[in-house]
Design a protein around this motif. Structure first.
Motif, mmCIF file in Angstrom:
data_model
loop_
_atom_site.group_PDB
_atom_site.id
_atom_site.type_symbol
_atom_site.label_atom_id
_atom_site.label_comp_id
_atom_site.label_asym_id
_atom_site.label_seq_id
_atom_site.Cartn_x
_atom_site.Cartn_y
_atom_site.Cartn_z
ATOM 1 N N GLU A 9 -8.554 12.650 5.339
ATOM 2 C CA GLU A 9 -7.269 12.415 6.007
ATOM 3 C C GLU A 9 -7.036 10.923 6.217
ATOM 4 O OE1 GLU A 9 -7.157 16.513 8.724
ATOM 5 O OE2 GLU A 9 -6.847 14.565 9.659
ATOM 6 N N ASP A 10 -8.078 10.201 6.634
ATOM 7 C CA ASP A 10 -7.969 8.743 6.772
ATOM 8 C C ASP A 10 -7.499 8.111 5.468
ATOM 9 O OD1 ASP A 10 -8.980 8.858 9.360
ATOM 10 O OD2 ASP A 10 -10.955 8.069 8.833
ATOM 11 N N ALA A 11 -8.119 8.521 4.364
ATOM 12 C CA ALA A 11 -7.819 7.924 3.065
ATOM 13 C C ALA A 11 -6.353 8.084 2.707
ATOM 14 C CB ALA A 11 -8.709 8.553 1.995
ATOM 15 N N LEU A 12 -5.826 9.270 2.921
ATOM 16 C CA LEU A 12 -4.426 9.520 2.590
ATOM 17 C C LEU A 12 -3.485 8.729 3.502
ATOM 18 C CD1 LEU A 12 -4.694 13.360 1.979
ATOM 19 C CD2 LEU A 12 -4.257 11.613 0.244
ATOM 20 N N ALA A 13 -3.821 8.668 4.785
ATOM 21 C CA ALA A 13 -2.985 7.902 5.717
ATOM 22 C C ALA A 13 -3.024 6.420 5.388
ATOM 23 C CB ALA A 13 -3.451 8.145 7.154
ATOM 24 N N LEU A 14 -4.186 5.909 5.031
ATOM 25 C CA LEU A 14 -4.311 4.498 4.674
ATOM 26 C C LEU A 14 -3.470 4.176 3.441
ATOM 27 C CD1 LEU A 14 -5.647 1.723 5.014
ATOM 28 C CD2 LEU A 14 -7.590 2.601 3.688
ATOM 29 N N ALA A 15 -3.538 5.046 2.437
ATOM 30 C CA ALA A 15 -2.745 4.808 1.221
ATOM 31 C C ALA A 15 -1.253 4.834 1.522
ATOM 32 C CB ALA A 15 -3.091 5.857 0.169
ATOM 33 N N ARG A 16 -0.832 5.729 2.407
ATOM 34 C CA ARG A 16 0.600 5.764 2.780
ATOM 35 C C ARG A 16 1.009 4.451 3.440
ATOM 36 N NH1 ARG A 16 -0.495 11.199 4.277
ATOM 37 N NH2 ARG A 16 -0.816 10.574 6.453
ATOM 38 N N SER A 17 0.164 3.972 4.348
ATOM 39 C CA SER A 17 0.514 2.743 5.072
ATOM 40 C C SER A 17 0.540 1.526 4.156
ATOM 41 C CB SER A 17 -0.486 2.508 6.213
ATOM 42 O OG SER A 17 -0.377 3.521 7.190
ATOM 43 N N LEU A 18 -0.282 1.525 3.128
ATOM 44 C CA LEU A 18 -0.354 0.385 2.221
ATOM 45 C C LEU A 18 0.599 0.491 1.028
ATOM 46 C CD1 LEU A 18 -4.220 -0.132 2.174
ATOM 47 C CD2 LEU A 18 -2.534 -1.715 3.098
ATOM 48 N N ARG A 19 1.237 1.642 0.865
ATOM 49 C CA ARG A 19 2.100 1.839 -0.302
ATOM 50 C C ARG A 19 3.196 0.780 -0.387
ATOM 51 N NH1 ARG A 19 3.711 7.186 0.359
ATOM 52 N NH2 ARG A 19 1.692 7.775 -0.504
ATOM 53 N N GLN A 20 3.687 0.351 0.750
ATOM 54 C CA GLN A 20 4.753 -0.649 0.772
ATOM 55 C C GLN A 20 4.305 -1.967 0.158
ATOM 56 O OE1 GLN A 20 5.563 -2.074 4.825
ATOM 57 N NE2 GLN A 20 3.651 -1.097 5.476
ATOM 58 N N MET A 21 2.980 -2.202 0.068
ATOM 59 C CA MET A 21 2.465 -3.446 -0.480
ATOM 60 C C MET A 21 2.336 -3.416 -1.996
ATOM 61 S SD MET A 21 -0.653 -4.121 2.147
ATOM 62 C CE MET A 21 -1.278 -5.389 1.044
ATOM 63 N N CYS A 22 2.417 -2.249 -2.602
ATOM 64 C CA CYS A 22 2.125 -2.111 -4.029
ATOM 65 C C CYS A 22 2.996 -3.051 -4.844
ATOM 66 C CB CYS A 22 2.365 -0.676 -4.478
ATOM 67 S SG CYS A 22 1.712 -0.317 -6.111
ATOM 68 N N GLY A 23 2.333 -3.873 -5.639
ATOM 69 C CA GLY A 23 3.051 -4.813 -6.496
ATOM 70 C C GLY A 23 3.257 -6.175 -5.884
ATOM 71 N N THR A 24 2.757 -6.386 -4.648
ATOM 72 C CA THR A 24 2.948 -7.692 -4.012
ATOM 73 C C THR A 24 1.618 -8.197 -3.452
ATOM 74 O OG1 THR A 24 3.583 -6.542 -1.979
ATOM 75 C CG2 THR A 24 5.355 -7.310 -3.420
ATOM 76 N N PRO A 25 0.673 -8.602 -4.304
ATOM 77 C CA PRO A 25 -0.619 -9.085 -3.817
ATOM 78 C C PRO A 25 -0.456 -10.294 -2.911
ATOM 79 C CG PRO A 25 -0.315 -9.595 -6.147
ATOM 80 C CD PRO A 25 0.806 -8.697 -5.769
ATOM 81 N N GLY A 26 -1.330 -10.373 -1.915
ATOM 82 C CA GLY A 26 -1.288 -11.491 -0.989
ATOM 83 C C GLY A 26 -0.222 -11.372 0.081
ATOM 84 N N THR A 27 0.474 -10.239 0.134
ATOM 85 C CA THR A 27 1.539 -10.097 1.125
ATOM 86 C C THR A 27 0.993 -10.187 2.547
ATOM 87 O OG1 THR A 27 3.196 -8.591 2.029
ATOM 88 C CG2 THR A 27 1.315 -7.580 0.996
ATOM 89 N N PRO A 28 1.699 -10.851 3.449
ATOM 90 C CA PRO A 28 1.242 -10.919 4.842
ATOM 91 C C PRO A 28 1.393 -9.593 5.572
ATOM 92 C CG PRO A 28 3.377 -11.987 4.595
ATOM 93 C CD PRO A 28 2.895 -11.681 3.217
ATOM 94 N N ASP A 29 1.971 -8.564 4.912
ATOM 95 C CA ASP A 29 2.122 -7.267 5.558
ATOM 96 C C ASP A 29 0.836 -6.471 5.580
ATOM 97 O OD1 ASP A 29 4.767 -7.745 6.041
ATOM 98 O OD2 ASP A 29 5.476 -6.746 4.218
ATOM 99 N N ALA A 30 -0.229 -6.968 4.960
ATOM 100 C CA ALA A 30 -1.484 -6.221 4.903
ATOM 101 C C ALA A 30 -1.983 -5.862 6.289
ATOM 102 C CB ALA A 30 -2.541 -7.029 4.142
#
Length: 396
Positions: free
Chosen positions: A311-332
């Motif tokens: 469950e943690d893994a899926l929630a983490l991926a959802r939260s980070l999905r917004q970062m996909c394609g933008t390495p180094g984003t300060p939203d991490a």
């Protein structure tokens, strides 16, 4: 899909259930992922693991549920007895599966591990990589390993278990290990008796004063058993003494407990004390976070350690999905905080209730045992199921 050079990158420490699940979930959303495992081999060890409905629904999202269903065994019987064989409760497992939209399964940990590994891109996992330290700045985070190599990413995820090196650097000695008050013996037997057709799915637990014994089919002709015995901390047994100790402690208990122990290869029996930790105030700092047992180690009494990691893994991926394609984003850092907010309350509740359940099932005083057993007999099975709605009815 963005090009490999511009994909955001995750460094995951630990190739257990949580680490592999996080890697699958992140790769599915377009991340470049590397998993670093301290051991030299990924050959699965351990014994059996229960996968309740919430775990099977998480595996469905990870694309591994069908293989797990083939390799494991469905839970079609779930009974609790006294040590001399008087039934206390029998859960209607078919009704439970209908209620929660998924059948529960039991499986060998090595088979679950294999099913998850098969969902990863080739070369994702690197072995013999023991973490020395990590360091981060505003743009990235870097892991430094004992062999002098390094790995850099946009986030670092500590999925390295109860004795997490990532957690130790994050929070030092906070939340020390808490001994549960009992030690465990676990084994797997290749055993068949027509009187006890466990291979059809499921099993039972037997409860006695300060002791319990559980039996479950885990697929492919294998029967997993565990024993939990009240004992002072540090009483773990050497391999040569485990089988004799198990036979001695459960002599005279209901059939086929002694036969299962006797059939088990002595060298394969595991012995270990049981620990959890008091929930932390938080799991994340900057670009570093924790997952699974590294974040919230729990006692096994609700059978939720693996499920909560997935469950943690899926929630983490959802939260980070917004970062996909933008390495180094300060939203991490913000994404990791969001993940933590989503998961913290639920996992802390599971930690607390697992500890409460452990105290109840390990009662040693005759009066407490009599009251507990009477309540179990009086509580309708359907109410027993409803009491788990918050836990296994969860949609990951």
């Amino acid at each position: 899909m963005v090009s490999a050079s511009s994909r955001p990158r995750a460094v995951i420490i630990g190739a257990g259930i949580g680490g592999l699940s996080a890697a699958i979930a992140l790769q599915t959303t377009g991340w470049e992922v590397s998993v670093y495992e301290r051991t030299r081999s990924l050959s699965g060890i351990g014994t059996g693991i229960v996968l309740a409905a919430n775990a099977m629904k998480a595996l469905r999202q990870l694309g591994a549920d069908e293989q797990v269903s083939r390799l494991g065994a469905p839970v079609r019987q779930a009974d609790i007895y006294t040590s001399d064989g008087r039934r206390l409760v029998s859960l209607p497992t078919d009704e439970q599966a209908r209620r929660y939209g998924a059948q529960s399964y039991l499986i060998h940990r090595a088979d679950l591990h294999s099913a998850l590994l098969g969902r990863l891109e080739p070369g994702t996992v690197r072995t013999d990589k023991k973490l020395r330290r990590w360091e981060q700045n505003e743009r990235s985070v870097k892991a430094v390993f004992e062999d002098g190599t390094t790995a850099e990413g946009d986030v670092l995820i500590g999925a390295d278990g109860l004795h997490s090196a990532v957690r130790a650097q994050l929070f030092g000695g906070s939340a020390p290990l808490r001994y549960a008050g009992y030690t465990a013996l676990r084994g797997i037997a290749h055993w068949h008796d027509e009187r006890f057709p466990f291979e059809q799915g499921g099993g039972f637990e037997a409860w006695g004063p300060g002791k319990r014994f559980g039996v479950s089919a885990i697929g492919q002709g294998r029967i997993f058993w565990f024993a939990a015995v009240n004992a002072p901390q540090g009483q773990e047994l050497p391999p040569a003494e485990r089988k004799a100790a198990a036979l001695r402690r459960f002599r005279g208990w209901m059939e086929p407990i002694e036969a299962l122990i006797a059939t088990t290869d002595e060298g394969s029996i595991l012995s270990h004390d049981i620990f959890d930790r008091r929930p932390l105030a938080g799991w994340s700092r900057g670009r570093v976070t924790l997952l699974g047992d590294a974040a919230h180690p729990m006692l096994p009494n609700l059978g939720q350690g693996g499920a909560q990691a997935m469950e943690d893994a899926l929630a983490l991926a959802r939260s980070l999905r917004q970062m996909c394609g933008t390495p180094g984003t300060p939203d991490a850092a913000a994404a990791l905080q969001q993940y933590e907010r989503e998961r913290f309350g639920r996992t802390a509740l599971v930690v607390r209730r697992s500890r409460t359940m452990g105290r109840m099932v390990q009662f040693a005083h005759p009066a407490a045992i009599a009251v507990r057993n009477r309540l179990l007999r009086l509580l309708p099975a359907r109410m027993q199921i409803r009491r788990l709605d918050w836990l296994v009815g969860y949609e990951p």
